[in-house]
Scaffold this active site. Structure first.
Site, PDB file in Angstrom:
ATOM      1  N   HIS A  56       0.844  -1.205   0.000  1.00  0.00           N
ATOM      2  CA  HIS A  56       0.000   0.000   0.000  1.00  0.00           C
ATOM      3  C   HIS A  56       0.871   1.243   0.000  1.00  0.00           C
ATOM      4  O   HIS A  56       2.083   1.164   0.151  1.00  0.00           O
ATOM      5  CB  HIS A  56      -1.008  -0.008   1.154  1.00  0.00           C
ATOM      6  CG  HIS A  56      -0.433   0.124   2.532  1.00  0.00           C
ATOM      7  ND1 HIS A  56       0.389  -0.831   3.090  1.00  0.00           N
ATOM      8  CD2 HIS A  56      -0.567   1.087   3.484  1.00  0.00           C
ATOM      9  CE1 HIS A  56       0.726  -0.465   4.316  1.00  0.00           C
ATOM     10  NE2 HIS A  56       0.173   0.705   4.584  1.00  0.00           N
ATOM     11  N   HIS A  58       1.309   3.988   1.890  1.00  0.00           N
ATOM     12  CA  HIS A  58       1.805   4.780   3.018  1.00  0.00           C
ATOM     13  C   HIS A  58       3.334   4.915   2.978  1.00  0.00           C
ATOM     14  O   HIS A  58       4.037   3.971   2.628  1.00  0.00           O
ATOM     15  CB  HIS A  58       1.371   4.159   4.348  1.00  0.00           C
ATOM     16  CG  HIS A  58      -0.066   4.432   4.671  1.00  0.00           C
ATOM     17  ND1 HIS A  58      -0.799   3.664   5.543  1.00  0.00           N
ATOM     18  CD2 HIS A  58      -0.898   5.409   4.228  1.00  0.00           C
ATOM     19  CE1 HIS A  58      -2.043   4.158   5.631  1.00  0.00           C
ATOM     20  NE2 HIS A  58      -2.118   5.208   4.826  1.00  0.00           N
ATOM     21  N   ASP A  60       5.650   4.901   5.096  1.00  0.00           N
ATOM     22  CA  ASP A  60       6.506   3.967   5.840  1.00  0.00           C
ATOM     23  C   ASP A  60       6.587   2.593   5.174  1.00  0.00           C
ATOM     24  O   ASP A  60       7.206   1.672   5.720  1.00  0.00           O
ATOM     25  CB  ASP A  60       6.035   3.843   7.303  1.00  0.00           C
ATOM     26  CG  ASP A  60       4.629   3.265   7.431  1.00  0.00           C
ATOM     27  OD1 ASP A  60       3.718   3.743   6.726  1.00  0.00           O
ATOM     28  OD2 ASP A  60       4.454   2.322   8.236  1.00  0.00           O
ATOM     29  N   HIS A  61       5.965   2.447   3.985  1.00  0.00           N
ATOM     30  CA  HIS A  61       6.065   1.195   3.228  1.00  0.00           C
ATOM     31  C   HIS A  61       6.700   1.395   1.846  1.00  0.00           C
ATOM     32  O   HIS A  61       7.005   0.413   1.174  1.00  0.00           O
ATOM     33  CB  HIS A  61       4.683   0.542   3.092  1.00  0.00           C
ATOM     34  CG  HIS A  61       4.119   0.149   4.423  1.00  0.00           C
ATOM     35  ND1 HIS A  61       4.078  -1.145   4.874  1.00  0.00           N
ATOM     36  CD2 HIS A  61       3.617   0.901   5.430  1.00  0.00           C
ATOM     37  CE1 HIS A  61       3.571  -1.175   6.102  1.00  0.00           C
ATOM     38  NE2 HIS A  61       3.281   0.055   6.455  1.00  0.00           N
ATOM     39  N   HIS A 114      -7.621  -0.434   5.485  1.00  0.00           N
ATOM     40  CA  HIS A 114      -6.558   0.447   6.004  1.00  0.00           C
ATOM     41  C   HIS A 114      -6.286   1.541   4.974  1.00  0.00           C
ATOM     42  O   HIS A 114      -6.304   2.724   5.281  1.00  0.00           O
ATOM     43  CB  HIS A 114      -5.323  -0.397   6.276  1.00  0.00           C
ATOM     44  CG  HIS A 114      -4.122   0.363   6.750  1.00  0.00           C
ATOM     45  ND1 HIS A 114      -4.047   0.951   7.986  1.00  0.00           N
ATOM     46  CD2 HIS A 114      -2.940   0.618   6.139  1.00  0.00           C
ATOM     47  CE1 HIS A 114      -2.861   1.550   8.123  1.00  0.00           C
ATOM     48  NE2 HIS A 114      -2.179   1.362   7.015  1.00  0.00           N
ATOM     49  N   ASP A 133      -0.335  -3.970   6.740  1.00  0.00           N
ATOM     50  CA  ASP A 133      -1.121  -3.262   7.757  1.00  0.00           C
ATOM     51  C   ASP A 133      -2.600  -3.652   7.743  1.00  0.00           C
ATOM     52  O   ASP A 133      -3.462  -2.882   8.158  1.00  0.00           O
ATOM     53  CB  ASP A 133      -0.985  -1.743   7.564  1.00  0.00           C
ATOM     54  CG  ASP A 133       0.423  -1.264   7.844  1.00  0.00           C
ATOM     55  OD1 ASP A 133       1.278  -2.100   8.194  1.00  0.00           O
ATOM     56  OD2 ASP A 133       0.674  -0.051   7.721  1.00  0.00           O
ATOM     57  N   HIS A 171       4.104  -4.248  11.154  1.00  0.00           N
ATOM     58  CA  HIS A 171       4.561  -3.510  12.342  1.00  0.00           C
ATOM     59  C   HIS A 171       4.648  -4.400  13.578  1.00  0.00           C
ATOM     60  O   HIS A 171       3.887  -5.357  13.712  1.00  0.00           O
ATOM     61  CB  HIS A 171       3.606  -2.352  12.664  1.00  0.00           C
ATOM     62  CG  HIS A 171       3.603  -1.266  11.639  1.00  0.00           C
ATOM     63  ND1 HIS A 171       4.449  -0.189  11.699  1.00  0.00           N
ATOM     64  CD2 HIS A 171       2.865  -1.109  10.513  1.00  0.00           C
ATOM     65  CE1 HIS A 171       4.224   0.602  10.654  1.00  0.00           C
ATOM     66  NE2 HIS A 171       3.266   0.069   9.913  1.00  0.00           N
TER      67      HIS A 171
HETATM   68 FE    FE Z   1       2.478   0.994   8.149  1.00  0.00          FE
HETATM   69 ZN    ZN Z   2      -0.028   1.748   6.561  1.00  0.00          ZN
END
Ligand code: FE
Ligand code: ZN
Length: 255
Positions: A56, A58, A60-61, A114, A133, A171
């Site tokens: 996805h 985001h 942080d990915h 998400h 996530d 995570h």
């Molecule tokens: Fe994440």
């Molecule tokens: Zn995420």
């Protein structure tokens, strides 16, 4: 030959995951939270990155994609429905599409909620699920873009996979998830024992992942909206599974 999965921390609480196929020499990263720790592990193992499987959009990915692509020339595959938001995609995929690591075949499972385009990767013959996530150990992702029923449908798809499926998530949130889970199902003895084990692992600085679908089905409240004790506890005996799930998710949001 079996796939080798290497899981390690990146950023503060993201897991980076590398999947290596010794037969072909191919190595895939599931998401790219940060290039530096991924490059370090690739160097240590003597592996060359051949692909990135993106779940996805985001940051942080995806933040490590550009540097990894530059360094290795790897092929980047990600969700068609988030193609405009993910830089460096070479291939977009939808439900049921195949991804390969050497001769090992994975299938895309769309798991929106998400984010609207979130996908998971299931390698059925290897018994591996990479769900970022969507599902966490004893938890699930926050429902940022989708609806509660949409997220429940996604989790129900993962719940239907074989119990011995080994699950890698995005995570290390397990301690906080355990603290919450025991408030939803205080009389689940297996959950209580698992919470104790998680506290021990975290105190020792060790990861609580991977988990399995079977363990999550027995202890993760977000996969158990059909459970009679949980429904009684919430006063929702006759509600739909999606509504019970939604109530549990809302309680976690303000926990
Ligand atoms: Fe994440
Ligand atoms: Zn995420």
């Amino acid at each position: 030959m079996d796939l080798i999965v290497e899981q390690f921390m990146a950023r503060s609480d993201n897991f980076a995951v590398l999947v290596h196929d010794p037969a072909s020499g191919e190595t895939a990263a599931v998401d790219a939270p940060d290039a530096a720790p991924i490059r370090k592990v690739l160097d240590e193992k003597g592996w060359r990155l051949t692909s990135i499987l993106v779940t996805h959009h985001h940051s942080d990915h995806v933040e490590g994609i550009a540097e990894l692509k530059e360094a290795y020339g790897c092929v980047v595959t990600g969700p068609q429905f988030e193609a405009a938001k993910i830089p460096g995609l070479d291939r977009t995929v939808v439900e049921g599409d195949e991804v390969r690591i050497g001769a090992h075949v994975g299938r895309v499972i769309e798991t929106p909620g998400h984010t609207l385009g979130h996908i998971s990767f299931h390698f059925a013959e290897d018994g591996l699920l990479f769900c970022a996530d969507t599902l966490f150990a004893l938890g699930c992702g926050r429902v940022f873009e989708g609806t509660m029923p949409m997220m429940w449908d996604s989790l129900a798809k993962l719940k239907a996979l074989p119990d011995d499926t080994v699950v890698y998530c995005g995570h290390e949130y397990t301690q906080a998830n355990a603290d919450f889970a025991v408030t939803i199902e205080p009389d689940n003895a297996e959950l209580g024992a698992r919470a104790d084990e998680i506290a021990r692992l975290r105190a020792a600085g060790r990861p609580t992942l991977p988990t399995t679908i079977g363990a999550e089905k027995r202890t993760n409240p977000f996969l158990r909206p059909d459970n009679a004790a949980i429904r009684r506890h919430l006063g929702m005996e006759t509600a739909s599974d999606a509504d019970v799930f939604g109530e549990i998710r809302r309680r976690k949001d303000s926990f």
